[in-house]
Scaffold this active site. Structure first.
Site, PDB file in Angstrom:
ATOM      1  N   TRP A 161      -6.172  33.432 -11.970  1.00  0.00           N
ATOM      2  CA  TRP A 161      -5.299  32.968 -10.894  1.00  0.00           C
ATOM      3  C   TRP A 161      -4.483  34.065 -10.218  1.00  0.00           C
ATOM      4  CZ3 TRP A 161      -0.850  34.752 -12.796  1.00  0.00           C
ATOM      5  CH2 TRP A 161      -0.626  34.692 -14.177  1.00  0.00           C
ATOM      6  N   ASN A 162      -4.435  35.250 -10.819  1.00  0.00           N
ATOM      7  CA  ASN A 162      -3.433  36.208 -10.314  1.00  0.00           C
ATOM      8  C   ASN A 162      -3.795  36.790  -8.952  1.00  0.00           C
ATOM      9  OD1 ASN A 162      -5.474  37.600 -11.753  1.00  0.00           O
ATOM     10  ND2 ASN A 162      -4.204  39.422 -11.830  1.00  0.00           N
ATOM     11  N   LYS A 220     -16.287  29.790  -9.634  1.00  0.00           N
ATOM     12  CA  LYS A 220     -15.214  28.894 -10.072  1.00  0.00           C
ATOM     13  C   LYS A 220     -13.906  29.668 -10.124  1.00  0.00           C
ATOM     14  CE  LYS A 220     -13.351  27.520 -13.892  1.00  0.00           C
ATOM     15  NZ  LYS A 220     -11.971  27.346 -13.408  1.00  0.00           N
ATOM     16  N   GLY A 262     -10.627  37.233 -16.764  1.00  0.00           N
ATOM     17  CA  GLY A 262      -9.625  36.355 -17.351  1.00  0.00           C
ATOM     18  C   GLY A 262      -9.123  36.910 -18.664  1.00  0.00           C
ATOM     19  N   GLU A 311     -14.187  41.131 -17.593  1.00  0.00           N
ATOM     20  CA  GLU A 311     -13.007  41.893 -17.164  1.00  0.00           C
ATOM     21  C   GLU A 311     -11.808  41.181 -17.752  1.00  0.00           C
ATOM     22  OE1 GLU A 311     -12.761  44.640 -15.628  1.00  0.00           O
ATOM     23  OE2 GLU A 311     -14.746  44.949 -14.778  1.00  0.00           O
ATOM     24  N   LEU A 312     -11.251  41.735 -18.819  1.00  0.00           N
ATOM     25  CA  LEU A 312     -10.237  40.991 -19.572  1.00  0.00           C
ATOM     26  C   LEU A 312      -8.858  41.640 -19.437  1.00  0.00           C
ATOM     27  CD1 LEU A 312     -12.513  40.288 -22.656  1.00  0.00           C
ATOM     28  CD2 LEU A 312     -12.261  38.944 -20.560  1.00  0.00           C
ATOM     29  N   CYS A 355      -3.824  42.748 -14.614  1.00  0.00           N
ATOM     30  CA  CYS A 355      -4.481  43.215 -15.832  1.00  0.00           C
ATOM     31  C   CYS A 355      -4.176  44.682 -16.099  1.00  0.00           C
ATOM     32  CB  CYS A 355      -5.982  43.009 -15.704  1.00  0.00           C
ATOM     33  SG  CYS A 355      -6.669  43.759 -14.226  1.00  0.00           S
ATOM     34  N   GLU A 358      -0.278  41.266 -24.618  1.00  0.00           N
ATOM     35  CA  GLU A 358      -0.223  41.251 -23.151  1.00  0.00           C
ATOM     36  C   GLU A 358       0.728  40.137 -22.710  1.00  0.00           C
ATOM     37  OE1 GLU A 358      -3.591  39.706 -20.872  1.00  0.00           O
ATOM     38  OE2 GLU A 358      -3.337  41.344 -19.454  1.00  0.00           O
TER      39      GLU A 358
HETATM   40  P1  NAD Z   1      -7.930  32.496 -18.399  1.00  0.00           P
HETATM   41  O1  NAD Z   1      -8.839  33.226 -19.301  1.00  0.00           O
HETATM   42  O2  NAD Z   1      -7.059  31.437 -18.963  1.00  0.00           O
HETATM   43  O3  NAD Z   1      -8.778  31.765 -17.234  1.00  0.00           O
HETATM   44  C1  NAD Z   1      -9.678  32.494 -16.418  1.00  0.00           C
HETATM   45  C2  NAD Z   1     -10.743  31.547 -15.869  1.00  0.00           C
HETATM   46  O4  NAD Z   1     -11.554  31.071 -16.941  1.00  0.00           O
HETATM   47  C3  NAD Z   1     -10.193  30.309 -15.171  1.00  0.00           C
HETATM   48  O5  NAD Z   1     -10.984  30.062 -14.030  1.00  0.00           O
HETATM   49  C4  NAD Z   1     -10.378  29.230 -16.225  1.00  0.00           C
HETATM   50  O6  NAD Z   1     -10.484  27.928 -15.707  1.00  0.00           O
HETATM   51  C5  NAD Z   1     -11.685  29.658 -16.854  1.00  0.00           C
HETATM   52  N1  NAD Z   1     -11.923  29.140 -18.212  1.00  0.00           N
HETATM   53  C6  NAD Z   1     -11.009  28.771 -19.146  1.00  0.00           C
HETATM   54  N2  NAD Z   1     -11.637  28.375 -20.285  1.00  0.00           N
HETATM   55  C7  NAD Z   1     -12.966  28.496 -20.050  1.00  0.00           C
HETATM   56  C8  NAD Z   1     -14.129  28.262 -20.853  1.00  0.00           C
HETATM   57  N3  NAD Z   1     -14.055  27.817 -22.105  1.00  0.00           N
HETATM   58  N4  NAD Z   1     -15.338  28.523 -20.309  1.00  0.00           N
HETATM   59  C9  NAD Z   1     -15.449  28.998 -19.055  1.00  0.00           C
HETATM   60  N5  NAD Z   1     -14.385  29.223 -18.251  1.00  0.00           N
HETATM   61  C10 NAD Z   1     -13.160  28.992 -18.746  1.00  0.00           C
HETATM   62  O7  NAD Z   1      -7.096  33.617 -17.641  1.00  0.00           O
HETATM   63  P2  NAD Z   1      -5.911  33.447 -16.615  1.00  0.00           P
HETATM   64  O8  NAD Z   1      -4.708  32.946 -17.326  1.00  0.00           O
HETATM   65  O9  NAD Z   1      -6.405  32.715 -15.428  1.00  0.00           O
HETATM   66  O10 NAD Z   1      -5.685  34.972 -16.156  1.00  0.00           O
HETATM   67  C11 NAD Z   1      -4.911  35.894 -16.858  1.00  0.00           C
HETATM   68  C12 NAD Z   1      -5.788  36.853 -17.649  1.00  0.00           C
HETATM   69  O11 NAD Z   1      -6.759  37.451 -16.804  1.00  0.00           O
HETATM   70  C13 NAD Z   1      -4.992  38.016 -18.238  1.00  0.00           C
HETATM   71  O12 NAD Z   1      -5.403  38.255 -19.557  1.00  0.00           O
HETATM   72  C14 NAD Z   1      -5.377  39.185 -17.346  1.00  0.00           C
HETATM   73  O13 NAD Z   1      -5.239  40.462 -17.923  1.00  0.00           O
HETATM   74  C15 NAD Z   1      -6.789  38.867 -17.023  1.00  0.00           C
HETATM   75  N6  NAD Z   1      -7.230  39.591 -15.822  1.00  0.00           N
HETATM   76  C16 NAD Z   1      -8.112  40.620 -15.967  1.00  0.00           C
HETATM   77  C17 NAD Z   1      -8.508  41.362 -14.853  1.00  0.00           C
HETATM   78  C18 NAD Z   1      -9.497  42.496 -14.968  1.00  0.00           C
HETATM   79  O14 NAD Z   1     -10.085  42.861 -13.944  1.00  0.00           O
HETATM   80  N7  NAD Z   1      -9.711  43.087 -16.128  1.00  0.00           N
HETATM   81  C19 NAD Z   1      -7.986  41.039 -13.602  1.00  0.00           C
HETATM   82  C20 NAD Z   1      -7.096  39.980 -13.495  1.00  0.00           C
HETATM   83  C21 NAD Z   1      -6.722  39.248 -14.616  1.00  0.00           C
END
Ligand code: NAD
Length: 490
Positions: free
Chosen positions: A149-150, A173, A225, A247-248, A281, A382
């Site tokens: 979402w960020n 998605k 995510g 990309e976590l 991230c 984090e």
């Molecule tokens: P999240 O992992 O909760 O959700 C990310 C996405 O995954 C959402 O679209 C969500 O609906 C989906 N999702 C959730 N459970 C799922 C499942 N079981 N199967 C498939 N999809 C699923 O992350 P968030 O809270 O939206 O974002 C924050 C995180 O993202 C932080 O850890 C941040 O560091 C990371 N992030 C990483 C980067 C990068 O490029 N490395 C960039 C931005 C954000």
């Protein structure tokens, strides 16, 4: 209230009927959009539409695909400010950042348009002179792109242009917390003349993402995510033997040596943690400062942090917006409370921000803790918010050891005017990105991604393109020889 359906095969499907959810404006703390929770059957319909779209897309030559990618860039560029306004409304990120992000995504479309007709293979001289060997790069077909979402459009921009340039079609998605701009972006794709089915968007939560990862018609998943969800996705993809790019998260060290230009380093440290309200991230959330300059740096940072202008994310003068949603606000506040309990010294901030123009929004004071040791939770977890942990060190090796003593490995920053020190430090840092005398710098050409629990695979640059291709090797025997059928020919 806005209402959105799903975007499947170039059509808006379902409207806001069936199971729905709401998106909240975190500045006003009000719902502002109703969206559809896609069913499994709708995910399936999106995959089928993408497969159909892929017949058209793959049949086009690279030049024709490049033309469309360039048109997307032009339309996005022209409509970037409007899209930025929607994104800032949806996730509270300041408009000065979302505007530049939209232009950067347009740049990524242009960058990858340049590759669409230059997906070269190689010719390979073999030991056997009468065999002609060459490689081609082939698309996967349909790829699943799941984002956080960020920065919904920016994160999509790290994936979609490369996927399309390589000849794939996509089911996308976005996060259930900020889906509006990804859907609005589809309207721009239509304006740019993208054929139906090439890009499809399904909205909803984990169940929708999971249905995508499991779907046999999705040949590869690219996910941005949290590490927790990354693990689940990798495990599910593993059961289906499906490749993933992850990309976590990160807990990136930003290291200030005592020979650094302190003016530059202060700006870099601020940008590292308070830009985007720390909800990035690559946040430089662990600031490692050499002892001799430690107190001065902390003082400078505290002074500047207290003066950060918070307010309406849509006001170009605002420097820091809100936490993007209520669960995230609560997580950040809990992390601040835990740090106080851990024995870290609160230098500034540490509470919800209130006052004129702030009371309705999910604002958090820019927060700095000093006296942090690397084993504290505030240093290891984090937080994804405006919370800086300052850790003091004495020697270069100590700084490197602290920097690497973390499960993550996304980015690192190094501030020094000593070239030898920089060159010694860079190879020892276990992260996918190292910035020297800069921080939070991105470029279309430069590959980005992490090691360790920050994920695997790369986005942007040529590497980002190759992630969406498979190599096919071809051998053509022109010797005319009859070979022994029972011996391998080498
Ligand atoms: P999240 O992992 O909760 O959700 C990310 C996405 O995954 C959402 O679209 C969500 O609906 C989906 N999702 C959730 N459970 C799922 C499942 N079981 N199967 C498939 N999809 C699923 O992350 P968030 O809270 O939206 O974002 C924050 C995180 O993202 C932080 O850890 C941040 O560091 C990371 N992030 C990483 C980067 C990068 O490029 N490395 C960039 C931005 C954000």
């Amino acid at each position: 209230m806005r209402e959105y359906g799903l975007y499947i095969g170039g059509e808006w499907v379902g409207g806001a009927s069936g199971e729905t959810f709401q998106s909240f404006n975190p500045y006003r703390q009000q719902p502002w959009a109703t969206l559809r929770e896609a069913t499994e059957a709708e995910v399936d319909a999106a995959v089928q539409a993408a497969q159909k779209g892929n017949e058209t897309w793959r049949a086009m030559n690279g030049g024709a695909r490049a033309e469309i990618l360039n048109r997307i860039a032009a339309v996005l560029s022209a409509n970037g400010d409007d899209l930025a306004e929607l994104e800032s409304t949806d996730n509270g990120k300041v408009i000065r950042e979302t505007r530049s992000q939209m232009q950067f995504v347009a740049r990524l479309f242009r960058f990858y348009a340049g590759y669409a007709d230059k997906l070269y293979g190689s010719t390979i001289p073999l030991d056997q002179p009468a065999i002609f060997d060459y490689t081609t790069r082939e698309p996967y077909g349909v790829v699943g792109l799941i984002t956080a979402w960020n920065s919904p459009i920016s994160l999509l921009g790290n994936k979609l242009p490369a996927a399309l340039a390589a000849g794939n079609c996509a089911v996308v998605k976005p996060s259930e917390h900020a889906s509006v701009t990804t859907l609005e972006f589809c309207k721009l794709l239509e304006k740019a003349g993208v054929p139906p089915g090439v890009v499809n968007v399904v909205t909803g939560g984990p169940k929708v993402g999971d249905a995508m990862v499991r779907h046999p018609g999705i040949a590869k998943v690219s996910f941005t995510g949290s590490p927790g969800v990354g693990r689940i996705i990798a495990a599910t993809a593993g059961q289906h033997l499906k490749p993933v790019t992850l990309e976590l998260g990160g807990k990136s060290p930003n290291i200030i040596f005592d020979d650094a230009d302190l003016d530059q380093a202060t700006v870099g440290a601020l940008a590292g943690i308070f830009a985007a309200t720390g909800q990035t991230c690559i946040a430089g959330s662990r600031l490692l400062v050499q002892k001799r300059v430690h107190d001065e740096i902390v003082e400078r940072l505290a002074e500047r942090a207290k003066a950060i202008r918070m307010g309406d994310p849509l006001d170009p003068a605002t420097e820091m917006g809100t936490a993007a949603n209520e669960p995230q606000f609560n997580r950040i506040m809990a992390a601040i409370d835990s740090a106080k309990g851990d024995g870290a010294t609160l230098v500034t901030g540490g509470a919800r921000a209130t006052g004129a123009g702030l009371d309705d929004g999910l604002f958090i004071q820019p927060t700095i803790f000093s006296g942090v040791t690397n084993d504290m939770k505030v240093a290891q977890n984090e937080i994804f918010g405006p919370v800086l942990s300052v850790i003091s060190f004495e020697e270069e090796d100590e700084a490197i050891a602290i920097a690497n003593d973390i499960p993550y490995g996304l980015a690192s920053g190094v501030w020094t005017t000593n070239l030898s020190r920089a060159m010694r430090t860079i190879p020892k840092l276990r992260s996918g990105v190292v910035w020297v005398n800069t921080y939070r710098m991105v470029a279309a050409q430069a590959p980005f991604g992490g090691v360790k629990e920050s994920g695997f695979g790369r986005e942007r640059g040529e590497q980002g393109l190759l992630e969406f291709t498979n190599v096919k090797n071809v051998m053509i025997d022109f010797s005319g020889e009859k070979r022994d059928p029972f011996a391998v020919k080498n």
